[in-house]
Design a protein around this motif. Structure first.
Motif, PDB file in Angstrom:
ATOM      1  N   LEU A   1      25.239 -18.259  -1.587  1.00  0.00           N
ATOM      2  CA  LEU A   1      26.649 -18.245  -1.972  1.00  0.00           C
ATOM      3  C   LEU A   1      26.951 -17.074  -2.903  1.00  0.00           C
ATOM      4  O   LEU A   1      27.973 -16.395  -2.759  1.00  0.00           O
ATOM      5  CB  LEU A   1      27.023 -19.556  -2.668  1.00  0.00           C
ATOM      6  N   LEU A   2      26.022 -16.868  -3.827  1.00  0.00           N
ATOM      7  CA  LEU A   2      26.195 -15.793  -4.795  1.00  0.00           C
ATOM      8  C   LEU A   2      26.268 -14.444  -4.082  1.00  0.00           C
ATOM      9  O   LEU A   2      27.147 -13.623  -4.338  1.00  0.00           O
ATOM     10  CB  LEU A   2      25.009 -15.798  -5.769  1.00  0.00           C
ATOM     11  N   VAL A   3      25.324 -14.278  -3.138  1.00  0.00           N
ATOM     12  CA  VAL A   3      25.295 -13.020  -2.387  1.00  0.00           C
ATOM     13  C   VAL A   3      26.596 -12.833  -1.621  1.00  0.00           C
ATOM     14  O   VAL A   3      27.201 -11.769  -1.638  1.00  0.00           O
ATOM     15  CB  VAL A   3      24.061 -12.994  -1.428  1.00  0.00           C
ATOM     16  N   CYS A   4      27.046 -13.928  -0.995  1.00  0.00           N
ATOM     17  CA  CYS A   4      28.298 -13.849  -0.235  1.00  0.00           C
ATOM     18  C   CYS A   4      29.439 -13.426  -1.145  1.00  0.00           C
ATOM     19  O   CYS A   4      30.195 -12.519  -0.815  1.00  0.00           O
ATOM     20  CB  CYS A   4      28.647 -15.205   0.378  1.00  0.00           C
ATOM     21  N   SER A   5      29.544 -14.104  -2.275  1.00  0.00           N
ATOM     22  CA  SER A   5      30.691 -13.831  -3.140  1.00  0.00           C
ATOM     23  C   SER A   5      30.582 -12.433  -3.742  1.00  0.00           C
ATOM     24  O   SER A   5      31.560 -11.727  -3.873  1.00  0.00           O
ATOM     25  CB  SER A   5      30.811 -14.888  -4.239  1.00  0.00           C
ATOM     26  N   VAL A   6      29.346 -12.025  -4.057  1.00  0.00           N
ATOM     27  CA  VAL A   6      29.166 -10.689  -4.615  1.00  0.00           C
ATOM     28  C   VAL A   6      29.545  -9.622  -3.596  1.00  0.00           C
ATOM     29  O   VAL A   6      30.266  -8.683  -3.894  1.00  0.00           O
ATOM     30  CB  VAL A   6      27.706 -10.484  -5.108  1.00  0.00           C
ATOM     31  N   SER A   7      29.097  -9.837  -2.345  1.00  0.00           N
ATOM     32  CA  SER A   7      29.383  -8.803  -1.351  1.00  0.00           C
ATOM     33  C   SER A   7      30.885  -8.714  -1.095  1.00  0.00           C
ATOM     34  O   SER A   7      31.424  -7.639  -0.878  1.00  0.00           O
ATOM     35  CB  SER A   7      28.634  -9.087  -0.054  1.00  0.00           C
ATOM     36  N   SER A   8      31.564  -9.875  -1.153  1.00  0.00           N
ATOM     37  CA  SER A   8      33.004  -9.847  -0.916  1.00  0.00           C
ATOM     38  C   SER A   8      33.732  -9.173  -2.080  1.00  0.00           C
ATOM     39  O   SER A   8      34.680  -8.446  -1.891  1.00  0.00           O
ATOM     40  CB  SER A   8      33.518 -11.274  -0.701  1.00  0.00           C
ATOM     41  N   ARG A   9      33.247  -9.403  -3.300  1.00  0.00           N
ATOM     42  CA  ARG A   9      33.905  -8.799  -4.455  1.00  0.00           C
ATOM     43  C   ARG A   9      33.542  -7.332  -4.598  1.00  0.00           C
ATOM     44  O   ARG A   9      34.317  -6.523  -5.026  1.00  0.00           O
ATOM     45  CB  ARG A   9      33.492  -9.536  -5.737  1.00  0.00           C
ATOM     46  N   GLY A  10      32.260  -7.020  -4.242  1.00  0.00           N
ATOM     47  CA  GLY A  10      31.770  -5.667  -4.445  1.00  0.00           C
ATOM     48  C   GLY A  10      32.422  -4.665  -3.515  1.00  0.00           C
ATOM     49  O   GLY A  10      32.407  -3.483  -3.780  1.00  0.00           O
ATOM     50  N   GLN A  11      32.997  -5.171  -2.434  1.00  0.00           N
ATOM     51  CA  GLN A  11      33.660  -4.284  -1.506  1.00  0.00           C
ATOM     52  C   GLN A  11      34.941  -3.786  -2.164  1.00  0.00           C
ATOM     53  O   GLN A  11      35.800  -4.565  -2.537  1.00  0.00           O
ATOM     54  CB  GLN A  11      33.973  -5.057  -0.227  1.00  0.00           C
ATOM     55  N   GLY A  12      35.062  -2.467  -2.372  1.00  0.00           N
ATOM     56  CA  GLY A  12      36.224  -1.922  -3.041  1.00  0.00           C
ATOM     57  C   GLY A  12      37.488  -2.158  -2.226  1.00  0.00           C
ATOM     58  O   GLY A  12      37.436  -2.328  -1.006  1.00  0.00           O
ATOM     59  N   LEU A  13      38.599  -2.197  -2.930  1.00  0.00           N
ATOM     60  CA  LEU A  13      39.873  -2.404  -2.237  1.00  0.00           C
ATOM     61  C   LEU A  13      40.154  -1.257  -1.268  1.00  0.00           C
ATOM     62  O   LEU A  13      40.789  -1.434  -0.244  1.00  0.00           O
ATOM     63  CB  LEU A  13      40.997  -2.533  -3.266  1.00  0.00           C
ATOM     64  N   LEU A  14      39.646  -0.061  -1.614  1.00  0.00           N
ATOM     65  CA  LEU A  14      39.848   1.091  -0.747  1.00  0.00           C
ATOM     66  C   LEU A  14      39.166   0.879   0.609  1.00  0.00           C
ATOM     67  O   LEU A  14      39.685   1.256   1.655  1.00  0.00           O
ATOM     68  CB  LEU A  14      39.280   2.339  -1.434  1.00  0.00           C
ATOM     69  N   ASP A  15      37.996   0.219   0.560  1.00  0.00           N
ATOM     70  CA  ASP A  15      37.291  -0.074   1.809  1.00  0.00           C
ATOM     71  C   ASP A  15      38.080  -1.069   2.651  1.00  0.00           C
ATOM     72  O   ASP A  15      38.111  -0.974   3.871  1.00  0.00           O
ATOM     73  CB  ASP A  15      35.897  -0.629   1.517  1.00  0.00           C
ATOM     74  N   VAL A  16      38.683  -2.041   1.950  1.00  0.00           N
ATOM     75  CA  VAL A  16      39.501  -3.021   2.672  1.00  0.00           C
ATOM     76  C   VAL A  16      40.644  -2.297   3.376  1.00  0.00           C
ATOM     77  O   VAL A  16      40.971  -2.561   4.532  1.00  0.00           O
ATOM     78  CB  VAL A  16      40.057  -4.090   1.698  1.00  0.00           C
ATOM     79  N   LEU A  17      41.241  -1.322   2.666  1.00  0.00           N
ATOM     80  CA  LEU A  17      42.341  -0.548   3.257  1.00  0.00           C
ATOM     81  C   LEU A  17      41.858   0.231   4.475  1.00  0.00           C
ATOM     82  O   LEU A  17      42.512   0.247   5.511  1.00  0.00           O
ATOM     83  CB  LEU A  17      42.882   0.459   2.239  1.00  0.00           C
ATOM     84  N   ASN A  18      40.709   0.882   4.310  1.00  0.00           N
ATOM     85  CA  ASN A  18      40.186   1.691   5.413  1.00  0.00           C
ATOM     86  C   ASN A  18      39.918   0.845   6.642  1.00  0.00           C
ATOM     87  O   ASN A  18      40.145   1.278   7.762  1.00  0.00           O
ATOM     88  CB  ASN A  18      38.894   2.402   4.981  1.00  0.00           C
ATOM     89  N   GLU A  19      39.437  -0.405   6.401  1.00  0.00           N
ATOM     90  CA  GLU A  19      39.167  -1.283   7.530  1.00  0.00           C
ATOM     91  C   GLU A  19      40.447  -1.727   8.208  1.00  0.00           C
ATOM     92  O   GLU A  19      40.476  -1.948   9.411  1.00  0.00           O
ATOM     93  CB  GLU A  19      38.394  -2.524   7.063  1.00  0.00           C
ATOM     94  N   SER A  20      41.522  -1.857   7.416  1.00  0.00           N
ATOM     95  CA  SER A  20      42.772  -2.357   7.982  1.00  0.00           C
ATOM     96  C   SER A  20      43.529  -1.276   8.742  1.00  0.00           C
ATOM     97  O   SER A  20      44.449  -1.553   9.493  1.00  0.00           O
ATOM     98  CB  SER A  20      43.672  -2.908   6.873  1.00  0.00           C
ATOM     99  N   GLU A  21      43.109  -0.021   8.546  1.00  0.00           N
ATOM    100  CA  GLU A  21      43.830   1.071   9.200  1.00  0.00           C
ATOM    101  C   GLU A  21      43.398   1.219  10.649  1.00  0.00           C
ATOM    102  O   GLU A  21      42.213   1.259  10.942  1.00  0.00           O
ATOM    103  CB  GLU A  21      43.541   2.381   8.470  1.00  0.00           C
ATOM    104  N   GLU A  22      44.388   1.345  11.513  1.00  0.00           N
ATOM    105  CA  GLU A  22      44.042   1.601  12.906  1.00  0.00           C
ATOM    106  C   GLU A  22      43.884   3.099  13.090  1.00  0.00           C
ATOM    107  O   GLU A  22      44.733   3.870  12.659  1.00  0.00           O
ATOM    108  CB  GLU A  22      45.154   1.073  13.819  1.00  0.00           C
ATOM    109  N   PRO A  23      42.794   3.531  13.713  1.00  0.00           N
ATOM    110  CA  PRO A  23      42.620   4.973  13.920  1.00  0.00           C
ATOM    111  C   PRO A  23      43.704   5.514  14.852  1.00  0.00           C
ATOM    112  O   PRO A  23      44.108   4.838  15.799  1.00  0.00           O
ATOM    113  CB  PRO A  23      41.234   5.082  14.557  1.00  0.00           C
TER     114      PRO A  23
END
Lengths: 301, 185
Positions: A17-39
């Motif tokens: 659980l800790l790893v899951c939550s850490v990986s979700s938090r550790g992902q920068g918001l910029l990465d979330v944006l990049n993933e949401s962008e359609e090429p």
């Protein structure tokens, strides 16, 4: 024993659980944006600085609503010596106006002092090199020009009708911008002359041309082009046209300085007429000066 | 024995719910407007884009905004080409972004009024990072957050070269306006 089992299970679960939550938090918001962008597919721009490489057309057209004014000068041969200041006394000129009706289609007119030739031309970007999900490896532009010889009819060629003055050139211009610096062009040309001066000269000619540019700085490039005649067009052999030059860009201007063995600046002349020999110093110094005027601004701009 | 079983379950439930809250507090937008303006005696240069993306976490006030440089649209086609080819070098540096945290974030900022806030973070443009504090306004609307700000960008700080002859045409400081609406995810 059983107690130990359950506690180790707890540790594993908590760690997961800790790893899951850490990986979700550790992902920068910029990465979330990049993933949401359609090429998106983006056309490659500025394969060449100007609508010409040296003499031959590049794939570029003036943008929509842009009037592109080119004054080109071609001096006499360097071999003409000091008396003619190595050709500078014998300048001839081409004034051309091209207008971009859309970003992909332009029309133009021009007047050359050489053979008092008028030109009417059209150029279309058929395919555009692009990157992204619908990437495409090269650009294809089409150029067609009709040339009208404006010299007074010579008694030698009687009867001489208006149609005798006309010649046509059609070109497919294949280009690829390999990287920031290097762009290459492959230009098959077809020339039709309604009237040829020497018996044995052909009315129709096919040529294959190659050209390119290499950028040495953000606003400076070296350009070269060569046209090989596939049709043996002349009764006597003649040199094909070879040109080298530089592009220097300053804001709304592009200066093109070049050395070429072709006398004229319109397609029939540098493709279908015998060029001078580089070896004999039949080299013309020339420069093109282009200026753009934005007549209609982009609506979204 | 029972308590051993319960504690991980509790942890699971708690973590799960906190994660879903975290995601529920994320606000995003894909159609932010960015406009910039350079003014000299000789030339006015301006460009706009309308596809800025943005994300904000309403739990801690962290955010990220990003633009694609090639989205900037100019009135003059040649200006746009020069912007991309000669100045911003969009093939090498296709994006600019600002990622950071709103200073003094609290729930009370979501009271529906417009608040002037400061945002601290890293502004990234032309491949160069600068730590910036940018002032902007923030308003909670029914369906999300409305954010706007205006800030200057010094070309020199981002290694954007202007040749001598162009210094009359391009201001060393570019004024940037940003507006975006972020809606709940």
């Amino acid at each position: 024993m059983r107690k130990q089992d359950s506690s180790s299970w707890q540790v594993v679960l908590l760690l997961t659980l800790l790893v899951c939550s850490v990986s979700s938090r550790g992902q920068g918001l910029l990465d979330v944006l990049n993933e949401s962008e359609e090429p998106v597919t983006v056309p490659v721009s500025a394969t060449f600085k100007d609508t010409r490489i040296v003499n031959v057309q590049s794939n570029e057209t003036p943008g929509s609503g842009v009037l592109h004014f080119v004054i080109a000068h071609r001096f006499g041969t360097l071999s003409s010596g000091a008396y003619d200041l190595w050709g500078l006394d014998n300048a001839q000129m081409r004034m051309g106006l091209d207008y971009g009706l859309t970003d992909r289609f332009a029309i133009g007119v021009a007047r050359n002092t050489y053979q008092k030739t008028y030109e009417v031309n059209a150029k279309a970007r058929v395919l555009r090199q692009s990157t992204g999900p619908k990437a495409f490896p090269f650009s294809l532009s089409w150029y067609s020009v009709m040339m009208v010889n404006g010299l007074k009819a010579s008694q030698e060629y009687s009867p001489y009708y208006f149609t005798h003055r006309l010649s046509y050139v059609h070109q497919a211009i294949l280009t690829r911008k390999f990287n920031e610096r290097l762009s290459l062009a492959l230009v098959p040309s077809f020339v039709h002359r309604n009237f040829v001066e020497a018996t044995g000269d052909k009315h129709d000619m096919f040529l294959i041309g190659g050209g390119g540019r290499y950028k040495l700085g953000p606003r400076f490039s070296i350009n070269a082009e060569y046209h090989h005649r596939l049709t043996p067009a002349f009764a006597l052999g003649a040199s094909p046209s070879l040109s080298i030059g530089v592009d220097i860009e300053t804001g709304g201007h592009v200066f093109q300085l070049h050395m070429t063995n072709a006398r004229g600046m319109f397609e029939r002349s540098f493709l279908a007429e015998p060029a001078g020999s580089w070896a004999n110093g039949d080299i013309y110094f020339g420069f093109n000066l282009s200026r753009v005027f934005q007549l209609k601004t982009n609506s979204e701009g | 024995m029972r308590s051993h079983l319960l504690s991980p379950l509790c942890a699971l439930v708690l973590l799960g719910s906190s994660m879903s809250v975290m995601n529920a507090q994320r606000y995003m937008g894909h159609s932010g407007m960015v406009h910039f303006h350079s003014q000299t005696l000789m030339e006015d240069i301006e460009a706009t884009l309308t596809d800025m993306t943005g994300i904000m976490d309403a739990v801690d006030g962290s955010f990220a905004f990003q633009v694609k440089m090639r989205s900037f649209s100019f009135a003059k086609a040649l200006m746009q080409e020069h912007f991309n080819e000669d100045y911003i070098e969009s093939d090498q540096f296709p994006k600019a972004s600002f990622q950071g945290q709103i200073v003094g974030w609290s729930v009370s900022l979501g009271d529906g009024e417009t608040h002037v806030v400061r945002a601290e973070g890293v502004f990234w443009c032309h491949g160069i990072e600068q730590r910036r504090t940018i002032e902007g306004s923030l308003k909670k609307a029914d369906d999300g957050w409305e954010i706007s700000c205006r800030f200057p960008v010094e070309l020199e700080e981002h290694d954007i070269d202007v040749p001598g002859w162009a210094t009359y045409l391009i201001s060393p400081t570019i004024d940037v306006d940003v507006q975006i609406k972020l809606t709940q995810q």
